[in-house]
Design a protein around this motif. Structure first.
Motif, PDB file in Angstrom:
ATOM      1  N   VAL A 117      53.614 -27.728 -23.317  1.00  0.00           N
ATOM      2  CA  VAL A 117      54.549 -28.770 -22.921  1.00  0.00           C
ATOM      3  C   VAL A 117      53.674 -29.990 -22.678  1.00  0.00           C
ATOM      4  CG1 VAL A 117      56.171 -29.546 -21.165  1.00  0.00           C
ATOM      5  CG2 VAL A 117      56.134 -27.127 -21.852  1.00  0.00           C
ATOM      6  N   ILE A 118      53.997 -31.088 -23.335  1.00  0.00           N
ATOM      7  CA  ILE A 118      53.193 -32.299 -23.270  1.00  0.00           C
ATOM      8  C   ILE A 118      53.991 -33.356 -22.522  1.00  0.00           C
ATOM      9  CG2 ILE A 118      51.974 -34.038 -24.629  1.00  0.00           C
ATOM     10  CD1 ILE A 118      52.419 -31.603 -26.887  1.00  0.00           C
ATOM     11  N   SER A 119      53.424 -33.825 -21.415  1.00  0.00           N
ATOM     12  CA  SER A 119      54.128 -34.782 -20.559  1.00  0.00           C
ATOM     13  C   SER A 119      53.295 -36.037 -20.358  1.00  0.00           C
ATOM     14  CB  SER A 119      54.404 -34.165 -19.184  1.00  0.00           C
ATOM     15  OG  SER A 119      55.131 -32.972 -19.299  1.00  0.00           O
ATOM     16  N   VAL A 120      54.001 -37.147 -20.111  1.00  0.00           N
ATOM     17  CA  VAL A 120      53.344 -38.415 -19.801  1.00  0.00           C
ATOM     18  C   VAL A 120      54.148 -39.101 -18.705  1.00  0.00           C
ATOM     19  CG1 VAL A 120      54.581 -39.754 -21.575  1.00  0.00           C
ATOM     20  CG2 VAL A 120      52.310 -40.496 -20.804  1.00  0.00           C
ATOM     21  N   ASN A 121      53.461 -39.825 -17.853  1.00  0.00           N
ATOM     22  CA  ASN A 121      54.105 -40.534 -16.753  1.00  0.00           C
ATOM     23  C   ASN A 121      54.603 -41.891 -17.250  1.00  0.00           C
ATOM     24  OD1 ASN A 121      55.004 -41.074 -14.170  1.00  0.00           O
ATOM     25  ND2 ASN A 121      53.026 -41.854 -13.482  1.00  0.00           N
ATOM     26  N   ALA A 122      55.620 -41.849 -18.096  1.00  0.00           N
ATOM     27  CA  ALA A 122      56.216 -43.060 -18.672  1.00  0.00           C
ATOM     28  C   ALA A 122      57.627 -42.724 -19.111  1.00  0.00           C
ATOM     29  CB  ALA A 122      55.403 -43.562 -19.854  1.00  0.00           C
ATOM     30  N   SER A 123      58.449 -43.737 -19.168  1.00  0.00           N
ATOM     31  CA  SER A 123      59.824 -43.555 -19.641  1.00  0.00           C
ATOM     32  C   SER A 123      59.900 -43.858 -21.128  1.00  0.00           C
ATOM     33  CB  SER A 123      60.762 -44.490 -18.876  1.00  0.00           C
ATOM     34  OG  SER A 123      60.472 -45.836 -19.209  1.00  0.00           O
ATOM     35  N   GLU A 124      61.021 -43.486 -21.730  1.00  0.00           N
ATOM     36  CA  GLU A 124      61.227 -43.805 -23.139  1.00  0.00           C
ATOM     37  C   GLU A 124      61.270 -45.319 -23.337  1.00  0.00           C
ATOM     38  OE1 GLU A 124      64.073 -42.612 -26.917  1.00  0.00           O
ATOM     39  OE2 GLU A 124      64.722 -42.093 -24.891  1.00  0.00           O
ATOM     40  N   ASP A 125      61.891 -46.030 -22.407  1.00  0.00           N
ATOM     41  CA  ASP A 125      61.940 -47.495 -22.500  1.00  0.00           C
ATOM     42  C   ASP A 125      60.539 -48.096 -22.426  1.00  0.00           C
ATOM     43  OD1 ASP A 125      64.671 -47.622 -22.837  1.00  0.00           O
ATOM     44  OD2 ASP A 125      65.085 -47.867 -20.686  1.00  0.00           O
ATOM     45  N   ALA A 126      59.671 -47.517 -21.587  1.00  0.00           N
ATOM     46  CA  ALA A 126      58.293 -48.016 -21.483  1.00  0.00           C
ATOM     47  C   ALA A 126      57.566 -47.853 -22.816  1.00  0.00           C
ATOM     48  CB  ALA A 126      57.544 -47.300 -20.374  1.00  0.00           C
ATOM     49  N   LEU A 127      57.790 -46.726 -23.488  1.00  0.00           N
ATOM     50  CA  LEU A 127      57.158 -46.526 -24.797  1.00  0.00           C
ATOM     51  C   LEU A 127      57.752 -47.463 -25.842  1.00  0.00           C
ATOM     52  CD1 LEU A 127      56.691 -42.649 -25.066  1.00  0.00           C
ATOM     53  CD2 LEU A 127      55.052 -44.376 -24.341  1.00  0.00           C
ATOM     54  N   LYS A 128      59.049 -47.678 -25.787  1.00  0.00           N
ATOM     55  CA  LYS A 128      59.676 -48.605 -26.736  1.00  0.00           C
ATOM     56  C   LYS A 128      59.155 -50.034 -26.544  1.00  0.00           C
ATOM     57  CE  LYS A 128      63.999 -46.135 -27.492  1.00  0.00           C
ATOM     58  NZ  LYS A 128      65.453 -46.132 -27.252  1.00  0.00           N
ATOM     59  N   ASP A 129      58.846 -50.382 -25.283  1.00  0.00           N
ATOM     60  CA  ASP A 129      58.346 -51.724 -24.977  1.00  0.00           C
ATOM     61  C   ASP A 129      56.841 -51.855 -25.214  1.00  0.00           C
ATOM     62  OD1 ASP A 129      60.893 -52.498 -24.258  1.00  0.00           O
ATOM     63  OD2 ASP A 129      60.562 -52.208 -22.100  1.00  0.00           O
ATOM     64  N   ALA A 130      56.134 -50.734 -25.351  1.00  0.00           N
ATOM     65  CA  ALA A 130      54.681 -50.773 -25.548  1.00  0.00           C
ATOM     66  C   ALA A 130      54.349 -51.380 -26.905  1.00  0.00           C
ATOM     67  CB  ALA A 130      54.104 -49.365 -25.459  1.00  0.00           C
ATOM     68  N   GLU A 131      53.153 -51.922 -26.991  1.00  0.00           N
ATOM     69  CA  GLU A 131      52.700 -52.511 -28.246  1.00  0.00           C
ATOM     70  C   GLU A 131      52.567 -51.412 -29.306  1.00  0.00           C
ATOM     71  OE1 GLU A 131      48.987 -55.218 -29.845  1.00  0.00           O
ATOM     72  OE2 GLU A 131      49.561 -55.325 -27.730  1.00  0.00           O
ATOM     73  N   GLU A 132      52.999 -51.713 -30.524  1.00  0.00           N
ATOM     74  CA  GLU A 132      52.945 -50.732 -31.618  1.00  0.00           C
ATOM     75  C   GLU A 132      51.510 -50.465 -32.020  1.00  0.00           C
ATOM     76  OE1 GLU A 132      55.152 -49.694 -35.823  1.00  0.00           O
ATOM     77  OE2 GLU A 132      55.427 -51.673 -34.954  1.00  0.00           O
ATOM     78  N   TYR A 133      51.232 -49.208 -32.307  1.00  0.00           N
ATOM     79  CA  TYR A 133      49.909 -48.787 -32.798  1.00  0.00           C
ATOM     80  C   TYR A 133      49.863 -48.974 -34.296  1.00  0.00           C
ATOM     81  CZ  TYR A 133      45.993 -45.786 -34.078  1.00  0.00           C
ATOM     82  OH  TYR A 133      44.820 -45.298 -34.597  1.00  0.00           O
ATOM     83  N   THR A 134      48.816 -49.664 -34.766  1.00  0.00           N
ATOM     84  CA  THR A 134      48.625 -49.864 -36.198  1.00  0.00           C
ATOM     85  C   THR A 134      47.386 -49.120 -36.631  1.00  0.00           C
ATOM     86  OG1 THR A 134      49.576 -52.074 -35.991  1.00  0.00           O
ATOM     87  CG2 THR A 134      48.353 -51.601 -38.004  1.00  0.00           C
ATOM     88  N   ARG A 135      47.541 -48.245 -37.572  1.00  0.00           N
ATOM     89  CA  ARG A 135      46.421 -47.471 -38.092  1.00  0.00           C
ATOM     90  C   ARG A 135      45.639 -48.327 -39.092  1.00  0.00           C
ATOM     91  NH1 ARG A 135      46.675 -41.325 -40.306  1.00  0.00           N
ATOM     92  NH2 ARG A 135      44.574 -41.256 -41.121  1.00  0.00           N
ATOM     93  N   ASP A 136      44.331 -48.443 -38.859  1.00  0.00           N
ATOM     94  CA  ASP A 136      43.483 -49.255 -39.750  1.00  0.00           C
ATOM     95  C   ASP A 136      43.219 -48.536 -41.040  1.00  0.00           C
ATOM     96  OD1 ASP A 136      43.385 -51.231 -37.836  1.00  0.00           O
ATOM     97  OD2 ASP A 136      41.535 -50.468 -36.964  1.00  0.00           O
TER      98      ASP A 136
END
Length: 136
Positions: A117-136
């Motif tokens: 079970v993989i958990s993070v101390n963040a909400s779905e809205d926080a992830l949606k608002d986070a800067e997008e990761y761009t793979r180089d």
């Protein structure tokens, strides 16, 4: 004339010694770089597919699924530094990638011992608002 023969002999012998020394050095290097092999999964390790495709749950929103791990970011030392999580969208359409640092995650063995079970101390809205990761 006698002086020329030792000089010629010296110019032919020196490269031979250098070549032999280089070959011996290469043999030593090859021996130290021999591969090692595993026959079973070492204790306290897991395979990448134990993470990829799994849901990430929010500890803020009562263990709600907030995204799916799509990739791992691994450094040159072989350490996982982040997981890439697909957030939002529907059936993969409109999904955004967010990289969460490895140290921000909490992994807990499932009751059956088969997965995590993989958990993070963040909400779905926080992830949606986070800067997008761009793979180089």
């Amino acid at each position: 004339m006698k002086m020329i023969k030792p000089a010629i002999l010296g110019t032919l012998v020196a490269p031979a010694f250098i070549l032999a020394a280089g070959m011996a050095s290469a043999e030593e290097t090859t021996e130290t770089m021999e591969a090692t092999y595993l026959t079973t999964t070492p204790e306290n390790t897991f395979h990448a597919d134990a993470l990829t495709g799994n849901q990430v749950q929010s500890t803020v929103e009562d263990d709600q699924d907030i995204g799916t791990i799509t990739d791992l970011v691994i450094n040159e030392d072989g350490q996982v530094t982040a997981v890439v999580v697909g957030v939002g969208g529907f059936l993969g359409m409109g999904e955004k990638s967010v990289a969460i640092e490895w140290d921000s995650l909490e992994l807990t063995k499932e009751e059956d011992g088969e997965g995590y079970v993989i958990s993070v101390n963040a909400s779905e809205d926080a992830l949606k608002d986070a800067e997008e990761y761009t793979r180089d």
